[in-house]
Design an enzyme around this catalytic site. Structure first.
Site, PDB file in Angstrom:
ATOM      1  N   TYR A 238      32.598  13.521  -0.748  1.00  0.00           N
ATOM      2  CA  TYR A 238      31.322  13.187  -0.098  1.00  0.00           C
ATOM      3  C   TYR A 238      31.502  12.108   0.983  1.00  0.00           C
ATOM      4  O   TYR A 238      30.994  12.230   2.102  1.00  0.00           O
ATOM      5  CB  TYR A 238      30.310  12.735  -1.163  1.00  0.00           C
ATOM      6  CG  TYR A 238      29.025  12.198  -0.597  1.00  0.00           C
ATOM      7  CD1 TYR A 238      28.033  13.051  -0.110  1.00  0.00           C
ATOM      8  CD2 TYR A 238      28.790  10.823  -0.523  1.00  0.00           C
ATOM      9  CE1 TYR A 238      26.862  12.552   0.427  1.00  0.00           C
ATOM     10  CE2 TYR A 238      27.611  10.321   0.008  1.00  0.00           C
ATOM     11  CZ  TYR A 238      26.655  11.183   0.483  1.00  0.00           C
ATOM     12  OH  TYR A 238      25.502  10.694   1.021  1.00  0.00           O
TER      13      TYR A 238
ATOM     14  N   VAL B 167      22.766   7.898   9.027  1.00  0.00           N
ATOM     15  CA  VAL B 167      22.694   6.451   9.251  1.00  0.00           C
ATOM     16  C   VAL B 167      23.666   5.953  10.328  1.00  0.00           C
ATOM     17  O   VAL B 167      23.623   4.786  10.700  1.00  0.00           O
ATOM     18  CB  VAL B 167      22.893   5.622   7.954  1.00  0.00           C
ATOM     19  CG1 VAL B 167      21.729   5.797   7.001  1.00  0.00           C
ATOM     20  CG2 VAL B 167      24.217   5.933   7.296  1.00  0.00           C
TER      21      VAL B 167
HETATM   22  N1  GLU Z   1      27.247   8.101   3.655  1.00  0.00           N
HETATM   23  C1  GLU Z   1      25.899   7.605   3.660  1.00  0.00           C
HETATM   24  C2  GLU Z   1      25.456   7.265   2.259  1.00  0.00           C
HETATM   25  O1  GLU Z   1      25.703   8.025   1.385  1.00  0.00           O
HETATM   26  C3  GLU Z   1      25.026   8.637   4.263  1.00  0.00           C
HETATM   27  C4  GLU Z   1      23.615   8.194   4.353  1.00  0.00           C
HETATM   28  C5  GLU Z   1      22.895   8.817   5.486  1.00  0.00           C
HETATM   29  O2  GLU Z   1      23.392   9.066   6.558  1.00  0.00           O
HETATM   30  O3  GLU Z   1      21.729   9.038   5.236  1.00  0.00           O
HETATM   31  O4  GLU Z   1      24.880   6.239   1.988  1.00  0.00           O
END
Ligand code: GLU
Length: 309
Positions: free
Chosen positions: A191, A261
């Site tokens: 992930y 994000v």
């Molecule tokens: N890798 C980020 C997280 O899991 C992604 C969050 C996003 O872009 O919304 O917090």
């Protein structure tokens, strides 16, 4: 016929004094280092024309936008069976909320909140070592973008591995409810690497063009998913693609889309074009502040909202 390059140029010109607005995500240390003073916008039309302005050729961390590509892979593997593991309703909660997950006994609301995306990643990992699943996603995105230069930024993945406490909490929770088949650290390893995909606006718009063009990429001739599946992925993006700001995005922009994000927003004008906007400063719900404004201007000036012009 709208002169798209003129529309993009006017948006860029009007937004230039505002570049730097918003707050760069700082809960992932590597993302906190990004210069907020950047803005890019690309549009790729279904007849294969590419229009870009600003920093459209600067790679950025696509973060949650990767969830669209992972979802496409998971649906390809298990089809509608995916919906036993994850729902299809907007969450009305923050992207990393744990409260709802407990209420709903480990079945996340939708594939675009973190918990849902982690479950989707677990589905794609079936029969693969984590490294192979990451490789499969990277190959898929390169194939979609028709560009072998797309990479994963290992520093961003590592940075999130060291600080992703909430995602570890969500994943452990789902594992306790038996909604993860693989060990938590393996699933999150994949992930975090998918979120660390690094792409330019132009690469991203090309990679997502199949969603604007009934499941096939008209630039490469590659058939990716059926028209029905493309329609359904677009429906999920429209209702769930912007965390707790999904309703507002539909109201102001009126296009299916997914934000991340890292400050990117990918959007689809069905039958017309795919769009990628990027500006690292985020608004209070975690969506790119200028990216959302740029998309609102684009939809207004082209009449592309799915709700009518
Ligand atoms: N890798 C980020 C997280 O899991 C992604 C969050 C996003 O872009 O919304 O917090």
């Amino acid at each position: 016929m709208t002169d798209l390059q003129a529309v993009l140029d006017s948006i860029h010109k009007e937004l230039t004094p505002r570049i730097g607005e918003g707050k760069v995500a700082d809960y992932i240390p590597e993302l906190a280092k990004i210069d907020a003073n950047q803005f890019g916008l690309s549009v790729v039309t279904v007849d294969g024309k590419v229009y870009s302005v600003g920093h459209a050729d600067v790679p950025f961390s696509i973060q949650s936008i990767s969830k669209v590509f992972m979802l496409t892979l998971a649906l390809g593997k298990v089809g509608e069976g995916l919906w036993k593991r994850v729902g299809r309703e907007p969450s009305g909660s923050a992207f990393n909320s744990i409260v709802q997950l407990e209420h709903e006994q480990g079945i996340p609301r939708n594939p675009f909140i973190n918990a849902g995306a982690i479950a989707v990643t677990d589905v794609v990992m079936a029969g693969h070592a984590p490294r192979e699943a990451i490789g499969e996603l990277l190959r898929f995105v390169r194939y979609l973008a028709d560009d072998e230069s797309v990479t994963i930024d290992d520093r961003v993945a590592k940075s999130e591995t060291q600080t992703g406490y909430r995602n570890f909490a969500l994943a452990n929770f789902m594992r306790a409810y038996r909604n993860l088949d693989h060990p938590v650290d393996h699933v999150l390893g994949v992930y975090f690497h998918q979120c660390a995909l690094s792409m330019t606006c132009e690469q991203l718009a090309r990679a997502g063009l199949f969603l604007a063009a009934r499941g096939s990429n008209p630039m490469t001739g590659h058939s990716v998913v059926s028209p029905k599946r493309a329609r359904r992925i677009n429906a999920l993006m429209l209702t769930c693609g912007h965390y707790d700001g999904s309703g507002d995005f539909a109201y102001h922009v009126g296009l299916p889309g997914k934000s991340g994000v890292g400050g990117g927003i990918f959007a689809v004008a069905p039958g017309i074009a795919s769009i990628a906007a990027w500006s690292p400063g985020l608004n209070e719900v975690g969506n790119s502040q200028l990216g959302a404004v740029a998309l609102e201007m684009l939809a207004a000036r082209t009449g592309w909202s799915v709700f009518g012009d």
